[in-house]
Structure formats: structure tokens, C-alpha cells
Motif scaffolding. Structure first.
Motif, PDB file in Angstrom:
ATOM      1  N   LEU A  30       0.830  -1.202   0.000  1.00  0.00           N
ATOM      2  CA  LEU A  30       0.000   0.000   0.000  1.00  0.00           C
ATOM      3  C   LEU A  30       0.872   1.263   0.000  1.00  0.00           C
ATOM      4  O   LEU A  30       0.650   2.186  -0.785  1.00  0.00           O
ATOM      5  N   ASN A  34       1.264   4.131  -2.986  1.00  0.00           N
ATOM      6  CA  ASN A  34       1.088   5.557  -2.689  1.00  0.00           C
ATOM      7  C   ASN A  34       2.316   6.364  -3.116  1.00  0.00           C
ATOM      8  O   ASN A  34       2.184   7.469  -3.646  1.00  0.00           O
ATOM      9  N   LYS A  64      -8.153  -1.414   0.022  1.00  0.00           N
ATOM     10  CA  LYS A  64      -7.194  -0.324   0.183  1.00  0.00           C
ATOM     11  C   LYS A  64      -6.073  -0.421  -0.853  1.00  0.00           C
ATOM     12  O   LYS A  64      -5.662   0.588  -1.427  1.00  0.00           O
ATOM     13  N   ILE A  65      -5.604  -1.626  -1.085  1.00  0.00           N
ATOM     14  CA  ILE A  65      -4.553  -1.827  -2.094  1.00  0.00           C
ATOM     15  C   ILE A  65      -5.098  -1.522  -3.483  1.00  0.00           C
ATOM     16  O   ILE A  65      -4.439  -0.852  -4.281  1.00  0.00           O
ATOM     17  N   ALA A  68      -5.324   2.229  -3.928  1.00  0.00           N
ATOM     18  CA  ALA A  68      -3.995   2.831  -4.100  1.00  0.00           C
ATOM     19  C   ALA A  68      -3.431   2.492  -5.473  1.00  0.00           C
ATOM     20  O   ALA A  68      -2.822   3.342  -6.135  1.00  0.00           O
TER      21      ALA A  68
END
Length: 91
Positions: A30, A34, A64-65, A68
Motif C-alpha cells: 500500500l 502511494n 485499500k490496495i 492505491a
């Protein structure tokens, strides 16, 4: 790694990834995505593609991954791949 991102030391965050690239966990992936989004260049895109192709299958369903990864692909200019990721995302 997240401290480097907060302090605009994006390249250092990527260097940290390389130091532990043998077995990165979801948080490291992650943070890497970013950092790649912040760089938004061809080198970041190349690294993202490499990491994406080798990351564990379980990471591919981590929202979340995916978010991103989607963000970084757009910022690196790979809209076709971003569209494929978007199609995988739960809405």
C-alpha cells in the motif's frame, strides 16, 4: 515508510520497499503504491507493474490496495490498466 511519504521523501519510501522486497506485507505494498502515485512517472509505473504481477492473490481483493493501485495507475498515465482495476473494485 509512511513517515517518508508524509515528509515528501517518496524515493526513500521506494528504497525501503526494495530493502524488504522479498516478503512485503499488505501495508508495505500500500505504501509503495502511494509512493508511486506521488512520483507519477514511467519508472514508478514500471515498478508498480512488477509488484502487481508478483503480489499475493489475497492482496488483489484488498480494497485499500486496489484503491492505491488505481490512483497510482491514473497518476502514472496508465488509464487502460486503471480501468481494469476499477472493474475489479467493489462498489
Amino acid at each position: 515508510s509512511s513517515g517518508y511519504l508524509k515528509n515528501n521523501e517518496t524515493q526513500r519510501a521506494i528504497d525501503v520497499y526494495h530493502e524488504i522486497a522479498e516478503n512485503p506485507d499488505a501495508v508495505i505494498i500500500l505504501l509503495l503504491f502511494n509512493a508511486c502515485a506521488r512520483l507519477g512517472n514511467a519508472d514508478a509505473l514500471k515498478l508498480m507493474r512488477k509488484v502487481s504481477s508478483t503480489m499475493p492473490r489475497s492482496f488483489r481483493s484488498n480494497s485499500k490496495i486496489l484503491n492505491a493501485q488505481f490512483d497510482a495507475l491514473i497518476k502514472c498515465g496508465d488509464l487502460a490498466s486503471a480501468e481494469r482495476i476499477f472493474d475489479q473494485m467493489k462498489r
